[in-house]
Motif scaffolding. Structure first.
Motif: not given
Length: 334
Positions: A156-168, A272-279
């Motif tokens: 990832l980059g530091d402008d990503n936002f992770v919904l970690a429970a969804n990712m799991e 069920h989003p997993l990762i957002f960008h440009y945050m």
């Protein structure tokens, strides 16, 4: 959009790469390539990163070691030392980074070692905080994640936002012992289909091993492929994976494109989003309470029609993003 040739930058000098397993990243004045302007130059001889004396992983802030969790996911965030990087990095620690499921780990690549006590740090001191350094941090981060024992590594980059429970939930559908690289396909010239890293790059442990991470060959090959495709770390990973017959597949729920806060909330509510960008840091801060309230891993209360509409829009937006990203990269390479 398929590019018929790799997005190549003009190289002033070919890097001489001499991989030394486990050594620190080395910078030499002769290892320089030309950037977008005549005054800009970077070295990119990345050979690895510092490891702790026990061999148990990367430099550790306050005791994050290897995990024995059956779904051990390492989120490797490439960052830097500028004010903007530090601000986003701190917001990650205040938002999604503090909600990782049990057994998961956050590592910061390129951060100041004393910046984040309790978080695994990969200093990557010779990876510059610019476009070329992104490829270097990708390589250092993936090797660090493998050494830490990751079943899955998410770059990832530091402008990503992770919904970690969804990712799991998403990753439990797949077997980390099968080689696969997941992401948004379509960027750059690569026989594996191209890879747009803005929504994250997700590697199974078997993929990392097959790509040569365990043997130490990966870092050298990644540097060579990065040189050949304009220093795009994601495309370099696609090329290394393809060279070693690791399949690349799309993973739904990765959002590589920029969205308004209202759109982000709609994505959380209807899918069920997993990762957002440009945050930005501010956007992470504003979204976090909504994510907590909505419940990351459930959309049971959403009507089926709303979920279907969200998926249709997602696929349309993703296609537009891939097209626009290829155009953007082509212009940068010109």
């Amino acid at each position: 959009m398929t590019l018929t040739s790799c997005l190549c930058f003009l190289l002033v000098a070919q890097l001489e790469i001499n991989h030394i397993a486990g050594s620190s990243i080395v910078r030499r004045d002769s290892d320089v390539r030309k950037g977008n302007s005549a005054s800009e130059s970077w070295s990119l001889d990345y050979h690895g990163f510092e490891v702790d004396a026990s061999g148990g992983g990367v430099l550790v802030g306050a005791g994050n070691g290897k995990s024995t969790h059956s779904l051990f996911v390492v989120y490797s965030v490439g960052t830097g030392k500028s004010e903007a990087h530090v601000e986003r990095m701190q917001e990650i620690l205040n938002t999604w980074g503090k909600h990782l499921p049990s057994g998961h780990m956050l590592q910061l690549v390129g951060a100041t070692p004393n910046a984040s006590a309790g978080v695994t740090i990969v200093p990557a001191e010779q990876c510059p905080d610019d476009h070329s350094g992104g490829a270097c941090k990708d390589a250092a981060g993936l090797e660090a994640a493998y050494r830490a024992g990751a079943k899955w590594a998410v770059l990832l980059g530091d402008d990503n936002f992770v919904l970690a429970a969804n990712m799991e939930v998403a990753l439990r559908r797949y077997d980390s012992d099968q080689p696969v690289l997941k992401g948004i396909l379509g960027c750059g010239s690569c026989k594996g289909g191209g890879l747009c890293g803005g929504g994250g790059q997700i590697f199974s442990r078997a993929a990392m091993k097959q790509m040569g991470v365990e043997s130490g060959a990966y870092v050298k090959e990644h540097a060579q492929e990065a040189q050949a495709c304009g220093m795009w770390g994601d495309v370099a990973n696609c090329r290394v994976a393809s060279n070693h017959e690791v399949p690349l597949t799309d993973l739904e729920g990765l959002y590589g494109w920029k969205q308004s806060l209202s759109d982000l909330k709609n994505r959380v509510a209807s899918g069920h989003p997993l990762i957002f960008h440009y945050m930005s840091a501010a956007k992470m801060h504003s979204l976090e309470p909504f994510v907590e309230q909505a419940g990351q891993a459930s959309n049971a209360s959403s009507p089926a029609s709303l979920v279907a509409d969200a998926m249709s829009k997602y696929l349309q937006d993703k296609a537009a993003y891939v097209f626009e990203e290829n155009v953007r990269r082509s212009k940068l390479a010109a």
